[in-house]
Design an enzyme around this catalytic site. Structure first.
Site, short mmCIF file in Angstrom:
data_model
loop_
_atom_site.label_atom_id
_atom_site.label_comp_id
_atom_site.label_asym_id
_atom_site.label_seq_id
_atom_site.Cartn_x
_atom_site.Cartn_y
_atom_site.Cartn_z
N ASP A 117 0.77 -1.23 -0.06
CA ASP A 117 -0.13 -0.02 -0.14
C ASP A 117 0.80 1.19 0.00
O ASP A 117 0.24 2.35 0.43
CB ASP A 117 -1.07 -0.03 1.40
CG ASP A 117 -2.14 0.75 1.03
OD1 ASP A 117 -2.52 1.05 -0.18
OD2 ASP A 117 -2.65 1.56 2.03
N GLY B 269 13.40 -49.12 0.13
CA GLY B 269 11.98 -49.49 0.61
C GLY B 269 11.88 -49.07 2.20
O GLY B 269 12.99 -48.33 2.71
N SER C 122 16.96 -44.76 1.59
CA SER C 122 16.82 -43.97 0.57
C SER C 122 15.75 -43.63 0.18
O SER C 122 15.11 -43.59 -1.07
CB SER C 122 17.82 -44.56 -0.63
OG SER C 122 17.35 -45.56 -1.11
#
Length: 640
Positions: A45, A479, A553
């Site tokens: 503003d 996994g 991983s």
């Protein structure tokens, strides 16, 4: 009768001819006007959109239907009397009109008799600082607006620092809304003095200050009678006369990143691009980087015909006298003064993503036309834009600014950003989402990037593999915790050993007892954990071994980094696909229970994500496959 008509026809022809000449002269003059790109920035503003709307209005760049719509919109949003809300010309997004703030970067074109302009209205809200960086990246000048009622604010300092950091040489301090403080000179002088103190503290040598009112038009296109104490230029006068950066760029050495290899037929081979700095002429010696090959310019081709010389800012196609290798992303430069090529740098980063920077994570880096893979280390420090303090930091959050070390997977052609924006400024792109996460400026190459070279050896990986009578490979088992990776990996190694294969097993838990014992389980540490294991696996495949790894991983990007380290076909990704519920039910180490209890932070599957492979070489569904069957399938895939 004929003697009367003929002169009339001749006169009409002469008038039309004169009009045509005037139009041609006008178009030619307009075409050759200089172009100034500038931005308006500041806090929320402060009147940025209103100022741009006023500039468009005063330069007669508003059509009658636009003006009518503007007047109607002004009445609808509550502007009283004959006043027009000029911000509505720029705030095009519905969300901006509803909130009364600028979100996106709005670009507008306008012109005067002396110059053409492209102005970017950049956001004032801190949340959208990244948009401001986008608008500033191509600007020659920045108009820093300050609300005269509020003075210098945090966002004023931030935008000033960013404008200076990005290399904008011309800064205008526009103290706006002077009409709301009755054009008080003392208040204006205090704001200018406060800003000047801050500007000097960050190395800004000069700026131009002026009192304005975008709403009322004071000192925008004409001098205001309300500020008789101000004897400087109006904003429009300053914009029309300020020196352009292109002038300085032309005095620098020639640089042209190759955007396209132009090969319309077998008789023509040219290299197209934008001249970023300097000039080039037919016959000039040039060097192609990063290869370093030297040739001479044969032709400078443009759609309008060949040129003898091309200058900064022109898009051209160069032909070379010699048949040398030159591809998209290469840089054609002055032969006697070429830029550098390196793969490690000190850099300043402006982080632009909602998620924090992850040190060690691989991102795409785009610099000019070059695209490479890059990683950023933990920041050396973060900058506090209010105090200019250098603060310790492990990462950068949204809108954070810091200095860090950056490494690319291969050398790139660059120059320090302070010398050449085109070859010194870059962006980082997330490899998964393709979102732009950071903008950066290169400072200099690190010496070790030029002094460290790969030492060639006489006995190579092919000899090592032949001695072992096997093809090297890396079996990468990934996994969830508890999926059975270590069990399956152990069985695979046993089966390969019975086949007289030379192997080595790298297990996730085992390497944390030595090689990676200094790493924790934060996202950054997990990434570094995988990077180190990948480097070890690569060295082992160089030795001719079959490497078997068992690591959670969790991140795709890091697994892809390891794949890129290996020779083609040597990385075999094996997804041990086990549902979270099954893995948690096994929980032989009690880790899931601790994670659920809040005793174990950053645990994959609970409060840290796992990104399963999208296209693994092997997928093992442990809900239907035993560990023995899984090992057999992996060995069969590896050794048919």
């Amino acid at each position: 009768m004929a003697s009367i008509v003929a002169p009339a026809q001749d006169s009409a022809y002469q008038v039309e001819s004169l009009i045509a000449q005037d139009i041609d002269a006008y178009l030619d003059a307009h075409q050759h006007k200089t172009l100034l790109r500038f931005i308006t920035c500041g806090s929320v503003d402060d009147g940025k959109s209103t100022l741009i709307g006023r500039l468009l209005y005063d330069s007669k760049m508003i059509f009658e239907d636009q003006l009518a719509a503007l007047e109607a919109d002004s009445k609808r949003v509550g502007t009283q009397g004959q006043d027009i809300d000029f911000a509505l010309l720029v705030d095009g997004l519905a969300a901006e009109r509803e909130q009364g703030i600028t979100i996106d970067v709005a670009y507008r074109f306008f012109g005067t008799e002396k110059r053409k302009f492209i102005v970017a209205d950049t956001p004032g809200h801190e949340q959208y600082t990244r948009n401001m960086v986008t608008g500033a990246s191509t600007a020659d000048l920045a108009v820093i607006l300050i609300d005269a009622r509020k003075g210098v604010l945090t966002q004023t300092r931030r935008h000033t620092y960013l404008a200076h950091l990005i290399g904008i040489r011309h800064l205008v301090l526009a103290v706006n809304k002077m009409d709301l403080i009755d054009y008080d000179q003392a208040r204006y002088d205090a704001i200018v003095a406060d800003y000047a103190t801050f500007a000097r503290s960050i190395g800004i040598e000069s700026h131009t200050a002026m009192p304005i009112s975008g709403f009322k038009g004071d000192n925008i296109a004409s001098r205001s009678e309300h500020t008789p104490w101000y004897d400087g230029p109006t904003l429009m006068e300053h914009l029309e006369t300020v020196e352009l950066d292109q002038t300085a760029d032309q005095s620098r050495p020639f640089r042209m990143p190759v955007q396209w290899v132009n090969r319309p037929n077998l008789d023509f081979r040219g290299f197209s691009g934008l001249v970023s700095t300097g000039t080039v002429s037919v016959g000039d010696p040039v060097r192609v980087l990063p290869s370093g090959k030297i040739s001479h310019v044969g032709r400078i081709v443009t759609p309008g015909g060949d040129l003898d010389t091309a200058i900064t800012g022109q898009s051209v196609t160069l032909t070379l006298a010699d048949e040398i290798d030159c591809s998209r992303g290469d840089v054609i430069a002055a032969a006697d003064n070429p830029p550098q090529a390196a793969d490690q740098f000190e850099t300043t980063l402006v982080w632009m993503a909602e998620d924090a920077m992850v040190p060690g994570r691989s991102y795409w880096l785009k610099l000019a036309i070059q695209t490479v893979s890059a990683t950023v280390q933990a920041p050396k420090y973060q900058v506090n834009v209010n105090t200019m303090e250098q603060l310790a930091a492990k990462t950068l959050e949204l809108n954070g600014i810091g200095v860090a070390t950056l490494a690319t997977d291969r050398p790139i052609v660059f120059e320090p950003y302070a010398q050449n924006r085109a070859l010194g400024g870059y962006i980082l792109i997330d490899k998964i989402t393709n979102a732009t996460v950071a903008a950066g400026m290169l400072h200099f190459a690190l010496r070790r990037a030029q002094n460290v070279h790969w030492q060639a050896t006489d006995i190579g990986r092919a000899h090592h593999a032949a001695l072992k009578n096997q093809r090297p490979a890396t079996l990468w088992l990934t996994g969830l915790s508890g999926a059975g990776k270590s069990t399956i990996a152990n069985l695979v190694e046993k089966k390969l050993a019975r086949m007289n294969r030379h192997t080595f097993l790298l297990d996730g838990d085992n390497v944390r007892h030595g090689l990676n014992k200094d790493l924790g389980f934060t996202e950054a540490d997990r990434i570094e954990n995988i990077r180190r294991v990948g480097e070890v696996a690569r060295l082992m495949t160089d030795a001719g071994l079959i490497v078997i790894t068992a690591f959670i991983s969790p991140f795709r990007a890091e697994r892809e980094i390891v794949r890129a380290m290996m020779a083609p076909g040597e990385f075999v990704e094996v997804h041990i696909d086990t549902p979270l519920a099954d893995a948690e039910a096994r929980d032989v180490k009690g880790l899931y229970a601790k994670a659920r209890a809040g005793e174990l932070k950053n645990f994959t599957g609970i409060d840290s994500p796992y990104e399963p492979p999208l296209d693994p070489e092997i997928r093992i569904d442990t809900t239907v496959t035993t560990a023995e069957q899984a090992a057999d399938a992996i060995v069969a895939r590896l050794i048919p």
